[in-house]
Design a protein around this motif. Structure first.
Motif, PDB file in Angstrom:
ATOM      1  N   GLU A   1       2.709  95.124  79.662  1.00  0.00           N
ATOM      2  CA  GLU A   1       2.414  96.050  78.396  1.00  0.00           C
ATOM      3  C   GLU A   1       0.953  96.788  79.234  1.00  0.00           C
ATOM      4  OE1 GLU A   1       2.848  93.020  78.399  1.00  0.00           O
ATOM      5  OE2 GLU A   1       3.956  92.283  76.284  1.00  0.00           O
ATOM      6  N   ALA A   2      -0.017  96.197  79.899  1.00  0.00           N
ATOM      7  CA  ALA A   2      -0.982  97.102  80.191  1.00  0.00           C
ATOM      8  C   ALA A   2      -0.683  97.973  81.387  1.00  0.00           C
ATOM      9  CB  ALA A   2      -2.077  95.967  80.807  1.00  0.00           C
ATOM     10  N   THR A   3       0.345  97.790  82.095  1.00  0.00           N
ATOM     11  CA  THR A   3       0.690  99.029  83.139  1.00  0.00           C
ATOM     12  C   THR A   3       1.539 100.033  82.390  1.00  0.00           C
ATOM     13  OG1 THR A   3       0.755  96.955  85.088  1.00  0.00           O
ATOM     14  CG2 THR A   3       1.903  99.131  85.275  1.00  0.00           C
ATOM     15  N   LEU A   4       2.371  99.567  81.465  1.00  0.00           N
ATOM     16  CA  LEU A   4       2.922 100.660  80.833  1.00  0.00           C
ATOM     17  C   LEU A   4       1.697 101.632  80.015  1.00  0.00           C
ATOM     18  CD1 LEU A   4       5.554  98.732  78.714  1.00  0.00           C
ATOM     19  CD2 LEU A   4       6.094 100.324  80.641  1.00  0.00           C
ATOM     20  N   ARG A   5       0.934 101.110  79.439  1.00  0.00           N
ATOM     21  CA  ARG A   5      -0.158 101.940  78.972  1.00  0.00           C
ATOM     22  C   ARG A   5      -1.079 102.798  79.596  1.00  0.00           C
ATOM     23  NH1 ARG A   5      -2.358  97.805  76.636  1.00  0.00           N
ATOM     24  NH2 ARG A   5      -1.129  97.986  74.727  1.00  0.00           N
TER      25      ARG A   5
ATOM     26  N   LEU B   1       4.296 115.752  78.530  1.00  0.00           N
ATOM     27  CA  LEU B   1       5.798 115.412  78.532  1.00  0.00           C
ATOM     28  C   LEU B   1       6.122 114.204  77.614  1.00  0.00           C
ATOM     29  CD1 LEU B   1       6.133 115.475  82.476  1.00  0.00           C
ATOM     30  CD2 LEU B   1       6.802 117.187  81.008  1.00  0.00           C
ATOM     31  N   ASN B   2       7.476 114.390  77.219  1.00  0.00           N
ATOM     32  CA  ASN B   2       7.894 113.208  76.340  1.00  0.00           C
ATOM     33  C   ASN B   2       8.240 111.919  77.088  1.00  0.00           C
ATOM     34  OD1 ASN B   2       8.766 112.054  73.852  1.00  0.00           O
ATOM     35  ND2 ASN B   2      10.588 113.148  73.688  1.00  0.00           N
ATOM     36  N   ALA B   3       7.560 110.585  76.994  1.00  0.00           N
ATOM     37  CA  ALA B   3       7.958 109.462  77.260  1.00  0.00           C
ATOM     38  C   ALA B   3       9.224 108.758  76.629  1.00  0.00           C
ATOM     39  CB  ALA B   3       6.817 108.792  77.513  1.00  0.00           C
ATOM     40  N   SER B   4       9.643 107.908  77.388  1.00  0.00           N
ATOM     41  CA  SER B   4      10.692 107.055  76.754  1.00  0.00           C
ATOM     42  C   SER B   4      10.769 105.881  77.474  1.00  0.00           C
ATOM     43  CB  SER B   4      12.114 107.783  76.734  1.00  0.00           C
ATOM     44  OG  SER B   4      12.300 109.084  76.096  1.00  0.00           O
ATOM     45  N   ILE B   5      11.059 104.743  76.878  1.00  0.00           N
ATOM     46  CA  ILE B   5      11.441 103.429  77.413  1.00  0.00           C
ATOM     47  C   ILE B   5      13.041 103.076  76.649  1.00  0.00           C
ATOM     48  CG2 ILE B   5       9.186 102.785  77.661  1.00  0.00           C
ATOM     49  CD1 ILE B   5       9.780 100.692  75.358  1.00  0.00           C
TER      50      ILE B   5
ATOM     51  N   VAL C   1      13.349 104.113  72.939  1.00  0.00           N
ATOM     52  CA  VAL C   1      12.009 104.595  72.083  1.00  0.00           C
ATOM     53  C   VAL C   1      11.509 105.764  72.846  1.00  0.00           C
ATOM     54  CG1 VAL C   1       9.934 103.739  70.994  1.00  0.00           C
ATOM     55  CG2 VAL C   1      11.787 102.236  71.414  1.00  0.00           C
ATOM     56  N   SER C   2      11.312 106.873  72.034  1.00  0.00           N
ATOM     57  CA  SER C   2      10.943 108.092  72.717  1.00  0.00           C
ATOM     58  C   SER C   2       9.469 108.448  71.729  1.00  0.00           C
ATOM     59  CB  SER C   2      11.647 109.114  72.691  1.00  0.00           C
ATOM     60  OG  SER C   2      12.857 108.959  73.483  1.00  0.00           O
ATOM     61  N   MET C   3       8.532 108.935  72.409  1.00  0.00           N
ATOM     62  CA  MET C   3       7.521 109.758  71.746  1.00  0.00           C
ATOM     63  C   MET C   3       7.704 110.475  70.658  1.00  0.00           C
ATOM     64  SD  MET C   3       4.386 108.216  73.158  1.00  0.00           S
ATOM     65  CE  MET C   3       3.181 109.592  73.089  1.00  0.00           C
ATOM     66  N   TYR C   4       8.740 111.692  71.210  1.00  0.00           N
ATOM     67  CA  TYR C   4       9.063 112.617  70.211  1.00  0.00           C
ATOM     68  C   TYR C   4      10.490 113.065  70.317  1.00  0.00           C
ATOM     69  CZ  TYR C   4       4.122 113.365  70.850  1.00  0.00           C
ATOM     70  OH  TYR C   4       2.613 113.243  70.822  1.00  0.00           O
TER      71      TYR C   4
ATOM     72  N   ASP D   1       3.066 107.820  68.774  1.00  0.00           N
ATOM     73  CA  ASP D   1       2.346 106.803  68.946  1.00  0.00           C
ATOM     74  C   ASP D   1       2.611 105.974  70.218  1.00  0.00           C
ATOM     75  OD1 ASP D   1       1.247 104.267  68.588  1.00  0.00           O
ATOM     76  OD2 ASP D   1       2.321 103.551  67.148  1.00  0.00           O
ATOM     77  N   MET D   2       1.584 106.059  71.238  1.00  0.00           N
ATOM     78  CA  MET D   2       1.711 105.551  72.662  1.00  0.00           C
ATOM     79  C   MET D   2       1.870 103.973  72.479  1.00  0.00           C
ATOM     80  SD  MET D   2      -0.972 105.944  75.638  1.00  0.00           S
ATOM     81  CE  MET D   2      -1.052 107.816  75.429  1.00  0.00           C
ATOM     82  N   GLU D   3       1.109 103.290  71.565  1.00  0.00           N
ATOM     83  CA  GLU D   3       1.267 101.950  71.486  1.00  0.00           C
ATOM     84  C   GLU D   3       2.692 101.566  71.100  1.00  0.00           C
ATOM     85  OE1 GLU D   3      -1.116  99.488  72.340  1.00  0.00           O
ATOM     86  OE2 GLU D   3      -2.036 101.394  73.003  1.00  0.00           O
TER      87      GLU D   3
END
Length: 274
Positions: free
Chosen positions: A92-96, A107-111, A118-121, A143-145
């Protein structure tokens, strides 16, 4: 003459043009080889989900896959074990840390999460991917978290190709030993654990199948396929592949993916297989 017993292939840009069906000669050749006892499977940056197993039906293949390597080597499934194994997830810390580092680019991030993403936008590129891959996408509304709730194999960013040079230069200027950034398709870059690569997945399959990695042919086109082609007994890059992948390949197809490059290569090299 050395004979090969298995084929492990990337999907987008190798087996298929992105979002399209498998090329007809490629389908014919891998079916013929499978009937002759050559194992076949996929090595992709996508997760191993129910949809991945069903690709055979999407493409009209008459046989089940013998192995699947997902998340660029972070997930492996083989017929021998019949279970999905996961490796080298980002905590989780590295993702953040990655999300905060990349934030200035906008840019739009996704996992990947479960059977979906899950995407930011929700933007045009994310919507197109959702439709193309029949995948549910959860939107975090910035929401980045939400993207750091649990360990993940990677963080994926999509971008417009004219911006690539600027984006890659920025990433190069923020290198970190805890993760690497790999181009997995034109307009897509993914952050992952440095130990994760498709070559590890190939070697794991070889061990479980009781064959040597040198008896496997690997097909790919982008930078995330380099380790796959290096680990294979014979590494074949598509004509449409990246310069880096071509540089390490044992062979390069005479035709690009969308002109049935893999199928044409297999047709002219049938004598290499059992």
């Amino acid at each position: 003459m050395k004979k090969y017993k298995a084929i492990l292939a990337d999907i987008d840009g190798t087996l298929v043009s992105k979002g399209e069906t498998i090329m007809p000669l490629t389908k014919k050749m891998i079916t013929l080889l499978h009937e002759r006892g050559v194992s076949f499977g996929l090595a992709t940056g996508r997760p191993i989900t129910d949809a991945m197993f069903m690709k055979k039906d999407d493409w009209g293949l008459s046989f089940d896959f013998d192995m699947l390597v997902g998340m660029n080597g972070g997930m492996v499934w083989t017929k021998q074990t019949n279970k999905v194994e996961s490796f080298f997830e980002l905590d989780e810390a590295t993702l953040r840390e990655i999300l905060e580092m990349m934030a200035p680019l906008g840019l739009n991030a996704s996992i990947y999460e479960g059977q979906g993403m899950v995407s930011m936008y929700m933007d045009e590129l994310t919507h197109a991917s959702m439709k193309r891959n029949h995948m549910k996408v959860t939107i975090s509304n910035g929401d980045m978290e939400r993207l750091c709730m649990h360990p993940s194999s990677n963080i994926l960013y999509r971008y417009n190709l004219p911006d690539e040079e600027r984006i890659l230069a920025y990433i190069d200027g923020h290198a970190n030993p805890k993760y690497v950034a790999i181009r997995t398709f034109p307009g897509i870059i993914e952050f992952m654990d440095p130990r994760m690569d498709k070559g590890n997945g190939l070697r794991m399959y070889a061990e479980r199948a009781g064959i040597d990695a040198s008896q496997i042919v690997g097909f790919g086109d982008m930078d995330n396929d380099i380790a796959l082609l290096k680990a294979a007994g014979l590494g074949v890059c598509m004509q449409n592949g990246s310069d880096g992948t071509k540089a390490i390949a044992d062979e390069i197809t005479a035709y690009p993916c969308w002109q049935d490059g893999m199928g044409r290569w297999l047709e002219s090299h049938l004598d290499l297989f059992i």
